[in-house]
Design an enzyme around this catalytic site. Structure first.
Site, PDB file in Angstrom:
ATOM      1  CG  LEU A   1      41.266  36.048  38.180  1.00  0.00           C
ATOM      2  CD1 LEU A   1      40.720  37.265  38.334  1.00  0.00           C
ATOM      3  CD2 LEU A   1      41.577  35.540  36.881  1.00  0.00           C
ATOM      4  N   GLY A   2      43.779  33.912  41.440  1.00  0.00           N
ATOM      5  CA  GLY A   2      44.872  33.841  42.325  1.00  0.00           C
ATOM      6  C   GLY A   2      44.502  33.569  43.848  1.00  0.00           C
ATOM      7  CD  GLU A   3      45.761  29.545  46.387  1.00  0.00           C
ATOM      8  OE1 GLU A   3      45.111  29.280  47.192  1.00  0.00           O
ATOM      9  OE2 GLU A   3      46.255  28.548  45.777  1.00  0.00           O
ATOM     10  N   GLY A   4      46.032  34.249  47.964  1.00  0.00           N
ATOM     11  CA  GLY A   4      47.169  34.670  49.142  1.00  0.00           C
ATOM     12  C   GLY A   4      46.754  34.002  50.521  1.00  0.00           C
TER      13      GLY A   4
ATOM     14  CG  PHE B  27      44.954  36.675  55.262  1.00  0.00           C
ATOM     15  CD1 PHE B  27      44.845  36.358  56.607  1.00  0.00           C
ATOM     16  CD2 PHE B  27      46.115  37.687  55.006  1.00  0.00           C
ATOM     17  CE1 PHE B  27      45.810  36.322  57.751  1.00  0.00           C
ATOM     18  CE2 PHE B  27      47.024  37.821  56.183  1.00  0.00           C
ATOM     19  CZ  PHE B  27      46.830  37.238  57.293  1.00  0.00           C
ATOM     20  N   GLY B  28      43.057  34.887  51.446  1.00  0.00           N
ATOM     21  CA  GLY B  28      41.847  34.496  50.695  1.00  0.00           C
ATOM     22  C   GLY B  28      42.354  34.405  49.234  1.00  0.00           C
ATOM     23  CD  GLU B  29      40.611  30.286  47.111  1.00  0.00           C
ATOM     24  OE1 GLU B  29      39.553  30.436  46.510  1.00  0.00           O
ATOM     25  OE2 GLU B  29      41.127  29.094  47.559  1.00  0.00           O
ATOM     26  CB  VAL B  30      41.567  37.259  43.251  1.00  0.00           C
ATOM     27  CG1 VAL B  30      40.914  38.165  42.434  1.00  0.00           C
ATOM     28  CG2 VAL B  30      42.243  37.950  44.290  1.00  0.00           C
TER      29      VAL B  30
ATOM     30  CG  ASP C 295      52.518  44.805  43.014  1.00  0.00           C
ATOM     31  OD1 ASP C 295      53.566  44.649  42.324  1.00  0.00           O
ATOM     32  OD2 ASP C 295      51.972  43.858  43.187  1.00  0.00           O
TER      33      ASP C 295
END
Length: 832
Positions: A545-548, A550-553, A688
């Site tokens: 679904l996404g990433e940032g 420090f990690g991913e979703v 958010d």
């Protein structure tokens, strides 16, 4: 509906307003254009070479002069400037050779040719078709001339013209700004003619600089000239032109397929986020904005097989012209082919612009340290300097320069002494604030606000840094002080938590979604984690679904999840079916702070139990990578869900599109308010809130989530601060953007925007007619509170009572905004 009309007018005129500030010198007089980028057909001598053709410079023999005299009807001589990249050029300046009274050569007339690639040259013509530009009347005055229409070019040639044989010399300057769209040509069918009350109305692209036969090819024109058409297409911004001049228009009778195809070619492969199309909507004359656009993308040699489709809401109420924003979902392409489908007999466009990557909309940025030319078409006399009238002039009074230099030096010395004294006192405190990427945006955004805001914002930042009682940074504020006795109160009555009382959760995506007061954190996490370890082997990964940072979703299916649920929680599926879940995964190489924050987030999420908040179901923390497993709703997020649906009505019946009723929209909005009411009762600040962070289940069930920031699909919704924090500025309150204050009151502001998104079916971004920088400028208007701020317009489906709720959410004073409990009650009453 009056508010909708006002905002539409603002949106239609903002490009024209920007033309007024896209008038900065591009570097001939300032030296930014290098000597090697200035060439000429010939020269008198080495001392009159092309590099001396700089406006208001007296080096060499004082100007560029061609080798031969200029003859009538001869265009052999030229002075050429290479700008190194495409620029939007709105103004030119010329001057002759004076050389302290020795020279007396100038060009009485001249023409301009320009090129975007250095091979195909185009002769500039004004809007009446004339090529010749009036030049200088003497050797020393500067003559500024507007280019109407402006040109988009990398190479520009000045070609002196004379009606008799004469010697000429020239000094020149170009004014404008960088062309950030990157568009080098568009191909489209030629505009057509309408008969209105027996009179012809022409919708041809009269300034198109490509080939025009049956169609327009390899050129740019009115769709990129920065001039938006008026609501009434029979009128124009330009004098002495025909009705319909501002628009390029087509009738559906000429297009049996039901659409107009426009192909756009760009200077390089770009990452596209949005396309904005300015459309006429005089439906009384059977003119409407397009009902659908289907875009195909070409990144290399081949076109992508799967196109992008977008359908705006057809407006049969407001006849105002408007921008329609089409999300391009970060497609990588060097060319784009779009099919615009008719919604009525006629379709008319006046402007099409693109936003790609980090680039903002065209002709918005100003070259640093350049001065703006505010007027033109006048002579500027050198013997009588008037720098306030003409910013190209130098001040030759040496005594004045020395005096100014001394004053500036004294000011710098005094400022340095003050800074050293203050720095010694607050060194550690300033360092901590600037290191926090979430709060450092305040220091950056003051450069994005208008200069009139600077003093106020800097003063407030000073009070934040140096006041004896610590004020709020962008980490957290809780609005309900009853549960947090350590809160202090600001001037507006909102309780602020000191930094020592705040738990700052980084989160796997790099954003602090739930900001939690330390006292609340202690209450929530005092017990053991109330979730069980889940076997990783039972997770089947479906989609990232996404990433940032420090990690991913990931979107996953989990088998046997029912066995891990609390007794107060149940799924509406049978035991042997897999459950759709979202898995937040911390990268194995994450630092110690990120791992600690991840475990804190698990503790907090395990205590959140509300029907409208995404639940933490289980964890995988016995080995790396650390994972937390949360609910995921079968219909995805609310933004995408609504974008696939239409409001109930005749149009939806004709198109056979899936619909959502107004009552169901209100039902979903009420659930969002209920979930936020629960979070605010715990002193949580979401920071958010938006439709992208609300998930949709069966029967329009809504649950608030937190991983929209990590999804590439919504990267265009976030404004990046110099590679550090990313901020959803179109959803943020003015005090969050300018002052870094995040409170339940700022969440209320975001709820108002989320409610607006919901009732518009998420067909466009909030403030789609404004660039990111203009959104920040608008927050300055809220700060000054001089009644010039722009609000989001009332959606077509929105009754006055619900729009009043939105306006109350956007009140300047945080104390005057309603609580989520009040909002929830008001939405329930509106459905009664």
């Amino acid at each position: 509906m009056s508010m909708l009309y006002i905002v539409s007018i603002t949106g239609c005129s903002y490009l024209s307003a920007c033309l007024g500030v896209c008038r900065y010198p591009l570097g001939m007089s300032g030296g930014q254009i290098q000597d090697e980028d200035i060439t000429a057909s010939s020269q008198w001598s080495e001392s009159t070479a092309a590099r001396y053709g700089r406006l208001d410079f007296e080096e060499g023999d004082g100007a560029w002069c061609p080798e031969r005299t200029v003859e009538p009807d001869s265009l052999k001589e030229f002075l050429q400037v290479d700008l190194r990249s495409l620029h939007f050029i709105t103004l030119v300046g010329t001057q002759g050779r004076h050389a302290g009274g020795i020279g007396n050569e100038f060009a009485q007339m001249y023409k301009i040719k320009y090129s975007r690639d250095g091979s195909r040259w185009i002769s500039w013509r004004n809007r009446q078709g004339n090529q010749v530009i009036e030049g200088n009347r003497n050797a020393y005055d500067i003559m500024l001339k507007d280019l109407e229409p402006p040109i988009i070019a990398r190479f520009v040639r000045f070609m002196p013209v004379s009606d008799h044989s004469m010697n000429v010399c020239m000094r020149v300057e170009l004014y404008g700004c960088e062309w950030l769209d990157g568009l080098v040509s568009y191909n489209a069918p030629a505009g057509e003619q309408m008969s209105l009350e027996g009179q012809p109305v022409h919708f041809n692209d009269s300034v198109y600089d490509g080939a025009v036969i049956h169609s327009m090819t390899e050129g740019l024109g009115q769709l990129t000239d920065g001039m938006c058409g008026l609501d009434d297409f029979t009128h124009s911004h330009v004098y002495n032109v025909w009705p319909g001049y501002d628009y390029v228009g087509w009738t559906n009778e000429s297009f049996p397929n039901g659409y107009v195809e426009i192909m756009f070619e760009f200077d390089r492969t770009r990452n596209f986020t949005t396309m904005k199309v300015h459309c006429n909507n005089m439906f009384m004359q059977h003119i409407k904005a397009f009902r659908q656009v289907v875009c195909y993308f070409r990144s290399e040699a081949d076109w992508e097989a799967t196109p992008l489709s977008f359908s705006p809401v057809v407006d049969d109420v407001n006849p105002s012209a408007r921008f329609i924003t089409v999300s391009l979902a970060n497609h990588m392409a060097s060319a784009m082919k779009c099919h615009f489908y008719f919604a009525d007999a006629w379709m008319m466009f006046s402007e099409i612009t693109f936003q790609s990557g980090k680039c903002l909309h065209t002709h918005k940025r100003s070259p640093p340290n350049h001065r703006l030319i505010l007027s033109s078409n006048r002579m500027v006399s050198s013997p009588i300097p008037s720098p306030g009238d003409d910013p190209t002039h130098k001040i030759d009074d040496s005594n004045t320069r020395i005096l100014i230099g001394c004053l500036v030096a004294i000011i710098f010395i005094l400022v340095a002494i003050i800074v050293i004294i203050l720095w010694r006192q607050v060194w550690q405190k300033m360092l901590e604030k600037v290191r926090d990427p979430a709060c450092s945006h305040t220091f950056y955004l003051i450069h994005k606000a208008r200069p009139i805001v600077y003093y106020h914002v800097i003063l407030l930042i000073y009070l934040q840094l140096f006041s004896p009682v610590p004020a709020l940074t962008s980490t957290v504020v809780a609005v309900t002080a009853s549960k947090a006795p350590t809160a202090t109160f600001s001037q507006d009555g909102v309780p602020h938590y000191a930094e020592a009382d705040v738990v700052n959760l980084q989160g796997v995506t790099g954003g602090n979604t739930y900001a939690v007061p330390a006292l609340t954190m202690d209450l929530l996490s005092g017990k053991d984690v109330a979730v069980e370890e889940f076997p990783r082997k039972l997770l089947t990964f479906k989609e990232k679904l996404g990433e940032g940072q420090f990690g991913e979703v990931h979107l996953c299916e989990a088998e046997g999840m029912q066995e891990f649920m609390d007794e107060d929680f149940s799924f509406d599926i049978s035991d042997n079916q897999p459950v759709l879940v979202a898995v937040k995964m911390l990268r194995a190489d994450a630092n110690k702070n990120a791992r600690n924050d991840f475990l804190k987030e698990i503790k907090i999420m395990s205590r959140l139990k509300d029907p409208n908040i995404i639940r933490l179901l289980a964890v995988c923390i016995c080995s790396d990578p650390l994972c937390m497993i949360t609910e995921y709703m079968e219909n995805g997020d609310l933004n995408q869900f609504l974008s696939r649906h239409e409001p109930e009505g005749q149009l939806a019946l004709i198109s056979n599109a899936p619909t959502v009723s107004y009552s169901n929209l209100c039902y979903m909005a009420t659930q969002i308010a209920s979930g936020m009411r629960y979070l605010s009762s715990l002193n949580f600040v979401h920071r958010d809130l938006a439709t992208r962070n609300c998930l949709v289940g069966k029967n329009y069930t809504i649950k608030i989530a937190d991983f929209g920031m990590s999804r590439n699909l919504y990267s265009g919704d976030y404004y990046r601060i110099q590679g550090r924090a990313v901020l959803p500025i179109r959803w943020m309150s003015w005090e969050s953007i300018l002052l870094g204050k995040f409170t339940t009151a700022s969440d209320v502001w975001a709820f108002g925007v989320t409610l607006w998104e919901t009732l518009t079916f998420c067909n466009e971004q909030p403030y789609s007619q404004l660039t990111d920088e203009q959104v920040i400028e608008n927050t300055g208007e809220f700060f000054r509170d001089q009644k010039r701020q722009v609000y989001l317009p009332q959606p077509v489906l929105c009754p006055d009572s619900v729009y009043k709720i939105m306006l109350n959410c956007w009140r300047r004073n945080t104390k005057e905004r309603p609580s989520f409990q009040d909002i929830h009650r008001a939405l329930l009453e509106s459905q009664a």
